[in-house]
Structure formats: structure tokens, C-alpha cells
Design a protein around this motif. Structure first.
Motif, short mmCIF file in Angstrom:
data_model
loop_
_atom_site.label_atom_id
_atom_site.label_comp_id
_atom_site.label_asym_id
_atom_site.label_seq_id
_atom_site.Cartn_x
_atom_site.Cartn_y
_atom_site.Cartn_z
N THR A 297 48.00 52.88 37.88
CA THR A 297 48.01 53.70 39.10
C THR A 297 48.89 54.92 38.90
O THR A 297 49.76 54.94 38.02
N CYS B 297 36.89 50.06 47.24
CA CYS B 297 37.52 51.36 47.36
C CYS B 297 36.95 52.08 48.59
O CYS B 297 35.73 52.10 48.77
N ALA C 221 42.45 54.88 37.75
CA ALA C 221 43.06 55.49 38.94
C ALA C 221 42.94 57.00 38.83
O ALA C 221 43.06 57.56 37.74
N THR D 183 42.24 46.61 49.99
CA THR D 183 42.53 48.05 49.93
C THR D 183 42.73 48.60 51.33
O THR D 183 42.10 48.13 52.29
N ARG E 70 36.89 53.68 41.86
CA ARG E 70 37.78 54.57 42.61
C ARG E 70 37.01 55.81 43.08
O ARG E 70 36.25 56.39 42.31
#
Length: 921
Positions: free
Chosen positions: A427, A617, A385, A555, A714
Motif C-alpha cells: 500500500t 474495491c 496499490a 473496504t 484497485r
């Protein structure tokens, strides 16, 4: 330009296997990491991974004496010649057999390569361009088993080779008359290291059983006699037999060019008027004096300081001074085998590599302190993250560790080890100072980046293995999905109490995601549904989205207006979370292009039908989506057009499984693939084929090859880079704007000459507009820095709206590396103050630019605050010291005054006593 992402850095792994090297100045460590090379700058505390890779894992690296060239050899013997200055590959070569070691001569003219039981001497590549950079000069045969180590004399006249047959061979690099070869015994195990003394032929040899032999030569380096040229055949005189050269044969080996020298075990006869070089063992020392069985695995010797460093299988290293064998230092730095040892040019720093733990350590032995200490995830990485400003990356791995990496330096600065099992998800909260991680040990933990501590631990009423994790925008609600009970647990960050258990899914919860704009939780499950839970309305199910297959990843877009879901059939579907309608889908199964594993009985094309994306993502601007899975490819799709925009190959390392699409014909036998043929003599099919779903392979098998895959992806909040956790490590890809010409609204009048003409006329705003239309970085920076400081508010006010965002993004990139802090900060402040309302209306599109600006400012703030704090403490110390000295001086002056007064008083008293005596007389 939009998708011009290039490999930028490799994080999460600092050393795998092979030999370590220090740079010429001794300030950087060159470490092989898989099939790549990483350079760790110890002075500036940064890391860089060179932008090239070999076809398999690197086994050894040879560095030229001037530090400009490196020869990198992989496990199969394929070599590349690399320039460490330009970071470019200059030449490819193949040695056809695995290479054990490689070493340049001190004068840089030759280099020795050892493979099997032969040492090959090549002419080192020069500065002139050549068709073949590697020209074989001589081949040296002597050892009966594989060669292990090399060392040169300081004047490059001779070299020594150690072998697994417990012998050490000294060879002449030139055709010396009194030294062709010399064989040394005396050891009872494999030779680990052999080293010449400085400016001498004296030798030290170290073997695996912990034995050191000191050899003394009866000849100095100046005593070597060059053999005369034998171009003309010598005619023997009458009655004189033709002399035959003892111990030397000249012949040719098929397929190789160059002279071949074969050593014999018999001692060469001494001729008249000429004495051959001889060695004598002066002493023999043992490291394992207590008798414990501890293999010596690595050794290095620093000639000017006479320091020998030895590493052992137990993680202990010793420092000895030679030839007296005085123990200087002994320390345990790891609990695993030390695979490589290196000493820098000054002899102050010692580098250690531990391959099993993935550790790289640099130890300063004089002050007994660590200069550098890094360890990657020594098992698979599971998730990553980005922090909200893009400055940090947090990763979680199967080694139960949570690590935080700085994106600017590429180094890990904190490791949390509180988890006791694999970390499945990590996260950041919206503040950027709290990390939340979920693990299979049944806990969700929150870590504070201010004090580096675990301040919250969330648990469920009954033990559960948490596989998914999400934190809402406020940072107050923490949710985690269980693998086995199909439930979602919800906790409060403030109190640490369990608020609710959300039940409703009929299969394992694979992924969770909070909406970035409202308190809605999206949960994706194997029961072919995505459920939207309303956090404000009694945690009830708001909507249920039906999927065509098992849901694997979900997401939200940055504005919360769209939802992307990856399913088991290889599709990515896009949904409107407010109306619960599907906007479109992408069939991405054929884009994965999975490879064929060694033990697969079906083709790669057939196995790809069962593959799917496991990580999704959105890009920072929300226009595209990044997808990866159990494959070596990462795909970027345009959402509006629903088409593949670009595909990145994250690895070309054939040491991993599932890399090749077709069968390797070299491994085919009449019974089928060699990997599927049972080596045992048992009845039936005894080959252990891994079960479906096994990702790591059979850990109990003798040959273990990890499978290439992407576990997490990410995008950076700044939009300038994206990162992926893979089998290789944490790969970071960044935009490389310097190599891409990307003009905007270009016409014939927009040229560098016209832009500079506007600068001469002091038309600052039009010059900036023209420079941004041409879009060359150097020209934009030149125009911007020529604007007078007092004219910045006027220029910012007269800029068209469309160029405000472009200028702000350019300032963010310049501010990251420039030293003109106040100048660029003034630009940023005026742009935000004068165009704030217009930028606010386009907040979704401008957000990545603002976050890039925030990242640059935050980095400078951190650096300056540390410097200011350091200076402040120095000033306080100086003030306290001056006060102390002032008080001391005042006390000294006071004592001096007192002494003067005492002297005056004593003088007066003596005068008075004299007067009294005179009066009495």
C-alpha cells in the motif's frame, strides 16, 4: 460511458516465450507475453500491449519486411494476421499442428512456416482484400525430424531450414534447374540457427552443442538457372530415353493445395552442360572450448556487419565476427537460459529474452551498456496499490519482490528486494512517497520513493506470517494481521516501535482497512465477524459486525460512510460503520462463473457453489463496487440498486487451467477424462489430485498449468481506470471515451452547426455549454481553444455550476496529452479560484476529477523539472567553460603584453648599447 472500460495495458510481465522481433526502424521491441503482444518503444521509453489476444500462449511471431503486418501463431498452430498500424486482426488461420518458426521473405511476397518436418511456403497477404489471405504455394519435405529455424537469401531466391535431425536443408523458392534441394550434415546435435551470408549462398550453421560450421557454395545467386515451363509434354526422339528429373517428385498431399517437393538424401546426378549447386565445409569452430556442458539455446546473425550473437543455457552470450570467428564480446546477463535473441536493423542493439525469469534486455554492444532492462514478477502477483495521484502502481508478488510501475509509460522504474518470502500486501501512504509492504517472512517494510531505500522494518515479538496490511490516513499508524496467531499488530511509522497487539479475533485475520476520515480500523476475519477498532480510545473494539459466513475482504468507501464486506458464501454485504447496521447485500456467486479444472470430477456449476469474491474495491465516486476472485471474471455492482452492472472477462487464454466451463470431448476416453487417467501401471488410483485450496497446481508434475484467478483489484483515484493482478500479470483497464457517444441534456437545437454559430457570435459561455451537452471530445476541444486568453476569467465566472465539474474533468484529460500547458492551467486556476467554495461542498464527488488534474500537472512538473535541471547544469557548464576560456585568453593576452614589453625593453637596451659604443669610438 460510465462503465466503458477497455483493456489498456499489460504490466508486470515483459516476456514469456517465443521469438523477439525488432521493428523496421529498430527502435521498438515486439515481445510475446502469454497470449498477447507487447511493443516496447526504446526511444520514448514506453510500452504498449496490443488490444488482441490468441486462444493459447504465443509460440512464434513473424514480422513483414515493411513492419506493417505480423503473423502471430499460438501453441496449437492457430494463427492471426495482425496490422501493426491499425492494431486490428485482419485474418484467422489454423495450421492444425504446432509451428516452430515463421519467416517472411525479404521482398515480402512469400513467407515460410515450419511445422513438424515440413516447410510450407505461402503467398504473403497483399494490400487487396482477399477471401483467403494465406494461399499455399509449395510444401518442402526433407528433414526426418522437427524443423527448428529458417533463413532467406537477400534476393528471396532460396531459403534454408534447420532441423532436430542434425541436418540443414537448402531449398529453392522457385523451380531452379540447378538447385532443387541440398542437404548439409556435419553437426552432432540439434540445429539452433542457420544463416545465409549477405548476397551469397554461403552458409553458417550453429548447433546446440556449441558448434559452428562455415559452408561455401560454388555458385553465386546470379548463377541459379530458372527451369523452363513444362506445360507442353516433351516427346522423346528416337533412340533417346526420356529424362527423369532427379531428386524431385511432384505429387499432391491430401487436404493441402500447392506443389510438393520431396528431398532425397542421395546426391542428384549432374546433367550435361549444367552443374548443380554444391557446398563445401570451409571451417568448423567450437564455442565450448573448455569442455563444459553448456547448451547453445539461441542465435542471431546480422548480415551487413557479419556479427553472430549466441545465447547459452547459463545466461551467457557471445558476439563473434564471421567468418574468422573472432570473439568481440562475452557477458553473463542472467542466471537462466536465454530463450530468444534478436538484432535490430542497424546492428547496434541486441535483444535477449529469458523465459524462466521473465526478463527482457536490450544491450548496446559497442558502448557495452543496457538500453532497456525489465523484468516482471516471475511468479504469481499477490497485491497492488495505486499512488494517491494515480501516477504509479506498486505490486507485490510471490517472488518476494516489490515493484513500482509508471502508469503512463507502463514500465517498472524501481524494484525492492529486501523481503525474503512472498509479499502478501502492499500500500501507499497518503503522501504518495512511502510504500509499505507485508510479507510471510515476518516483516513489514517501509520504502522511500525519494531515495529508493528501505528506511523502516517492523517486526513482531514472536515470528508471525503477515497476510494483511493497512496504513491510516496520516501515515503514522501501520497495522498488519497475522495468519497463525489471529492477532493484529500496530506500529508507529515515526519511531518504528510496536505500539499495541490487538487480540480478539478467533480466526485468521484476512483483511484490514483504515477509515479514510477518522482513526478507525476495520478488521475482517474467518471467525465470521468484522471488528471496528478505535485508535484514539485505547485501541478498544468499537463495534463488532456479525457476518453470515467467513469474512474474506473488507473496504471503506472514500467518504468513510459505508463498509463493504465479501464473505465465503459469495455475498457482498454493505454496512453503516457508525450505526453497525447492514444496508444491503449482493449475492454474487452465480456471477463468478468459475471454469472447470482438468482434474475436477464435478461440473463447473457445482464447483462455483464453493467460490467467492476475494478482493473488493470501491469506485472513485463510491457509487459502485468492483469484485473479483478465483475466476476469469471481474464484476462491477451498483450499490444503490444492488445489481450487476457489467462483467469483464480478463482472459481467454486456454493455456491456463479452469478456463473452460465444460469437459473437452477430445480428451475423453472410455475410462473418463484423460487428465484423470493414470499413465502408470500401478494398482489402484495413483493419480495425484491436488488438495483443496492449492492455487498453483502440483509443481512437481511434468505438466504444470497455472490456474486463472484475480488476486487483487484497485480503482485508480482518478476514476479513469482500474487494475487487477491476475495470473497473466497486471491488467489495466481504462475508459475509452472516443468510442462512446454520451450526450448530456440533449435536444434538437444542440448541433455542431449551432455551436460554431455561437463561436462566430463570440458567445463563449453558451458555446461551451452546448458543446458539453453534445459531449463530443473533438468539438469540446475546438470550442475551448478558440476562447481568447484574456476572456477565460469572464467565461469561467459565467458558467453554470453543473458544467464547472464537467469542464474541470475535461481540462484534466486534455492537460495529460496537450502541449498548451499555460492555456489549460489558466482555465484550471480560474475555475478553482472562482468556484472553490461550491466545489468544496461537493468534495466527495469532485475528488476523482481533482486527482486526475493533480496527476496531469504532476507528470508535466516531473518532465519539466528534469528538463530544467538538465538545462541548468548545461548552462553552468557553459558558464564555467566560458570563464575558463576567458581566464585562458586573459593569461594569453597578459603573456603577449609581457612579451611586447620585453621586446621593447630589449630594443631600447640594444639602441642604448649602440649609442654607448658609438660614443666610445
Amino acid at each position: 460511458m460510465k462503465f466503458a472500460y477497455r483493456f489498456s495495458n499489460l504490466l508486470g510481465a515483459v516476456y514469456r516465450q517465443g521469438n523477439l522481433n525488432f521493428s523496421k526502424d529498430g527502435n521498438a521491441v515486439i515481445s510475446p507475453v502469454g497470449n498477447r503482444i507487447s511493443v516496447f518503444d526504446l526511444k520514448n521509453n514506453t510500452s504498449e500491449t496490443l488490444p488482441f489476444s490468441t486462444t493459447k500462449n504465443i509460440s512464434c511471431v513473424g514480422l513483414s519486411p515493411d513492419g506493417s503486418l505480423a503473423i502471430v501463431v499460438d501453441e496449437d498452430g492457430a494463427a492471426v494476421l495482425v496490422s501493426l498500424i491499425t492494431r486490428a486482426i485482419l485474418h484467422h488461420f489454423h495450421f492444425h499442428k504446432p509451428v516452430s518458426s515463421i519467416r517472411f521473405s525479404p521482398d515480402g511476397r512469400k513467407f515460410i512456416v515450419t511445422k513438424e518436418n515440413v516447410a510450407l511456403m505461402y503467398h504473403a497477404p497483399g494490400k487487396k482484400r482477399e477471401f483467403n489471405a494465406f494461399v499455399l504455394d509449395k510444401s518442402y519435405y526433407g528433414p526426418y525430424d522437427e524443423t527448428t529455424c529458417i533463413d532467406w537469401t537477400d534476393d528471396s531466391k532460396c531459403f534454408v531450414v534447420g532441423s532436430k535431425d542434425m541436418s540443414t536443408w537448402v531449398f529453392g523458392a522457385e523451380r531452379w534447374a540447378n538447385l532443387i534441394y541440398y542437404s548439409l550434415g556435419g553437426h552432432k546435435d540439434i540445429i539452433v540457427g542457420c544463416f545465409f551470408e549477405k548476397d551469397s549462398l554461403d552458409l553458417y550453421t550453429v548447433s546446440q552443442d556449441g558448434t559452428l560450421c562455415v559452408w561455401e557454395s560454388d555458385t553465386e545467386l546470379d548463377g541459379l538457372i530458372l527451369k523452363k515451363s513444362q506445360d507442353k509434354p516433351k516427346i522423346p526422339r528416337q533412340g533417346e530415353e526420356e529424362e527423369e528429373e532427379e531428386g524431385e517428385e511432384r505429387d499432391k498431399v491430401e487436404g493441402e493445395e500447392g506443389e510438393v517437393i520431396r528431398g532425397k538424401v542421395e546426391t542428384a546426378k549432374e546433367r550435361e552442360k549444367k552443374k548443380n549447386v554444391r557446398y563445401k565445409m570451409m571451417s568448423k569452430h567450437f564455442f565450448n572450448k573448455e569442455g563444459d556442458f553448456n547448451n547453445l539455446t539461441a542465435a542471431a546473425y546480422h548480415k551487413p556487419n557479419h556479427i553472430l550473437v549466441t545465447g547459452f543455457a547459463s545466461g551467457i552470450f557471445h558476439l563473434h565476427e564471421l567468418p574468422e570467428f573472432n570473439l568481440i564480446h562475452s557477458l553473463s546477463i542472467s542466471d537462466q537460459r536465454i530463450a530468444s535473441v534478436a538484432i535490430n536493423s542497424s546492428g547496434d542493439w541486441i535483444g535477449f529474452g529469458c523465459s524462466r525469469m521473465g526478463q527482457l534486455l536490450v544491450w548496446e554492444w559497442q558502448s557495452e551498456s543496457y538500453v532497456f532492462k525489465q523484468q516482471g514478477h516471475f511468479n504469481n502477483m499477490a497485491s497492488l496499490a495505486y499512488s494517491p495521484d494515480g501516477q504509479y502502481i506498486v505490486t507485490g508478488g510471490d517472488d518476494s519482490k516489490v515493484k513500482v510501475w509508471n502508469t503512463n509509460t507502463g514500465l517498472c522504474f524501481v524494484t525492492f528486494t529486501e523481503h525474503t518470502s512472498s509479499v502478501t500486501n502492499v500500500t501507499f501512504t497518503s503522501s504518495g512517497f512511502v510504500i509499505v509492504s507485508a510479507s510471510l517472512d515476518g516483516t513489514v517494510r517501509a520504502f522511500d520513493l525519494h531515495r529508493y531505500r528501505n528506511f523502516r522494518t517492523f517486526t513482531s515479538p514472536r515470528p508471525a506470517q503477515f497476510s494483511s496490511l493497512a496504513v491510516d490516513v496520516s501515515g503514522e499508524l501501520v497495522s498488519a494481521g497475522a495468519q497463525d496467531s489471529f492477532e493484529i499488530f500496530l506500529w508507529s511509522m515515526q519511531t518504528g516501535r510496536l505500539l499495541e497487539v490487538l487480540a480478539g479475533h478467533e480466526g485468521p485475520v484476512s483483511c484490514l482497512c483504515f477509515s479514510p476520515v477518522q482513526s478507525v480500523l476495520a478488521s475482517c476475519s474467518w471467525d465470521r465477524t468484522v471488528r471496528l477498532w478505535d485508535m484514539l480510545d485505547s485501541w478498544q473494539t468499537k463495534e463488532t459486525l456479525p457476518l453470515t459466513s467467513d469474512g474474506l475482504a473488507v473496504t471503506y468507501r472514500a467518504d468513510g460512510q459505508e463498509l463493504a464486506v465479501a464473505t465465503l458464501n459469495g455475498e457482498i454485504s454493505f454496512w453503516n460503520p457508525h450505526t453497525a447496521t447492514q444496508n444491503g447485500s449482493v449475492a454474487g456467486r452465480h456471477d463468478l462463473q468459475t471454469g472447470r479444472k482438468e482434474t475436477d470430477k464435478i461440473t463447473a456449476k457445482q464447483s462455483a457453489k464453493g467460490k467467492s469474491f476475494t478482493s473488493l474495491c470501491y469506485s472513485a465516486d463510491g457509487e459502485s463496487v468492483l469484485a473479483g476472485g478465483q475466476s476469469k471474471f471481474v464484476c462491477i455492482y451498483n450499490i444503490k440498486e444492488q445489481m450487476l452492472m457489467k462483467k469483464f472477462e480478463i482472459s481467454c487464454n486456454l493455456s491456463f487451467d479452469a478456463m473452460e466451463e465444460f469437459l473437452d470431448r477430445r480428451k475423453m476416453t472410455e475410462f473418463g477424462s484423460l487428465a484423470l487417467v493414470d499413465e502408470g501401471a500401478g494398482d489402484g488410483d495413483g493419480v495425484s489430485i491436488s488438495l483443496p485450496g492449492v492455487r498453483r497446481g502440483d509443481m512437481s508434475s511434468r505438466h504444470f498449468r497455472p490456474e486463472i484467478r484475480v488476486s487483487s483489484l484497485r480503482f485508480s483515484p482518478t476514476g479513469r481506470s482500474w487494475a487487477a493482478t491476475t495470473t497473466e500479470g497486471l491488467l489495466v483497464y481504462s475508459l475509452d471515451g472516443s468510442l462512446v457517444f454520451d450526450p448530456y441534456d440533449l435536444d434538437l437545437d444542440v448541433t455542431p452547426a449551432s455551436i460554431r454559430k455561437q463561436l462566430r457570435l463570440q458567445e463563449w459561455a453558451s458555446a461551451i455549454v452546448l458543446a458539453f451537452r453534445l459531449n463530443e471530445k473533438a468539438l469540446k476541444q475546438e470550442v475551448l481553444e478558440k476562447v481568447p486568453h484574456e476572456q477565460i476569467p469572464v467565461v469561467c465566472g459565467s458558467l453554470p455550476d453543473i458544467y464547472v465539474e464537467k469542464l474541470l474533468g475535461f481540462i484534466a484529460t486534455c492537460l495529460e496529452k496537450s502541449g498548451h500547458l499555460q492555456f489549460y492551467m489558466t482555465w484550471a486556476q480560474n475555475l478553482l479560484m472562482l468556484h472553490g467554495q461550491k466545489l468544496k461542498n461537493r468534495s466527495g464527488a469532485i475528488l476523482p476529477t481533482l486527482q486526475a488534474l493533480q496527476k496531469s500537472i504532476q507528470r508535466h512538473f516531473d518532465d519539466l523539472s528534469k528538463l530544467c535541471d538538465f538545462n541548468m547544469y548545461n548552462i553552468r557548464y557553459a558558464v564555467a567553460l566560458s570563464k575558463q576560456r576567458g581566464l585562458k585568453r586573459a593569461a594569453e593576452e597578459e603573456t603577449e603584453d609581457q612579451e611586447e614589453e620585453d621586446e621593447e625593453l630589449s630594443e631600447e637596451m640594444s639602441e642604448a648599447s649602440l649609442e654607448d659604443a658609438e660614443m666610445m669610438l
